[in-house]
Design a protein around this motif. Structure first.
Motif, short mmCIF file in Angstrom:
data_model
loop_
_atom_site.label_atom_id
_atom_site.label_comp_id
_atom_site.label_asym_id
_atom_site.label_seq_id
_atom_site.Cartn_x
_atom_site.Cartn_y
_atom_site.Cartn_z
N HIS A 93 5.16 -3.07 14.16
CA HIS A 93 4.14 -3.16 13.11
C HIS A 93 2.97 -3.95 13.59
O HIS A 93 3.52 -4.88 14.74
N ARG A 146 -3.08 -1.81 18.39
CA ARG A 146 -2.86 -0.64 17.83
C ARG A 146 -2.93 0.78 18.48
O ARG A 146 -2.02 1.56 18.55
N ASP A 200 -3.84 -3.95 10.97
CA ASP A 200 -4.72 -2.89 11.27
C ASP A 200 -6.14 -3.24 11.02
O ASP A 200 -7.07 -2.41 11.26
N HIS A 209 0.79 -1.30 -0.18
CA HIS A 209 0.08 -0.07 -0.02
C HIS A 209 0.85 1.28 -0.06
O HIS A 209 0.25 2.23 -0.34
MG MG Z 1 0.06 -0.53 8.54
#
Ligand code: MG
Ligand code: DAT
Length: 133
Positions: free
Chosen positions: A116, A86, A119, A52
């Motif tokens: 990381h 997150r 998500d 992405h």
């Molecule tokens: Mg990410």
């Protein structure tokens, strides 16, 4: 709902000796580490993982960074763990990451942001498959 997420401690986390600190936070929160592996990434897997972002101007720097040393990948399990991890990580932009978050406490650069975490449930599934097969 119990979920699994893919967590990766990035090369800066290992180089700075912060693995124990970050893993300790994950354990104290109450999440379980159900798989783990130290690995060195190559260019194709980085391109897949960051597909992405491949057209972004910062991609070459990101790739160089991810190639710069081993990473520590984990499958972490727990109630709402995707969103929970997150939140513990803090936002991508470390300047917006509050103290108390991993990035807020230990990172001062958007590239070198230590960790990381998947998500979304869809991403988590794909990433767990990518790195643990
Ligand atoms: Mg990410
Ligand atoms: P996250 O890692 O919070 O999921 P992301 O998936 O958008 O964020 O980006 C992946 C990584 O790429 C991020 O951890 C650091 C790097 N990155 C993202 N945006 C950046 C930017 N504007 N400048 C430099 N590096 C960036």
């Amino acid at each position: 709902m119990s979920q699994q997420t893919y967590i990766m401690l990035k090369p800066d986390c290992l180089k700075r000796g912060l693995m124990g600190e970050v893993i300790s936070r994950i354990e104290k929160k109450g999440y379980r580490i159900v798989q783990a592996q130290l690995m060195t990434l190559d260019t194709p897997i980085i391109a897949e993982h960051y597909a992405h972002l491949i057209d972004k101007p910062f991609y070459p720097k990101l790739e160089q960074f991810m190639l710069s040393g081993p990473v520590f990948g984990m499958v972490v399990e727990g109630e709402e763990v995707i969103q929970g991890m997150r939140a513990m990580m803090g936002p991508t932009n470390v300047f917006e990451a509050a103290p108390g978050t991993i990035r807020g406490d230990y990172a001062t650069d958007v590239t070198y942001n230590l960790i990381h975490g998947s998500d979304s449930p869809e991403t988590a599934k794909v990433e767990i498959n990518r790195f643990f097969n």
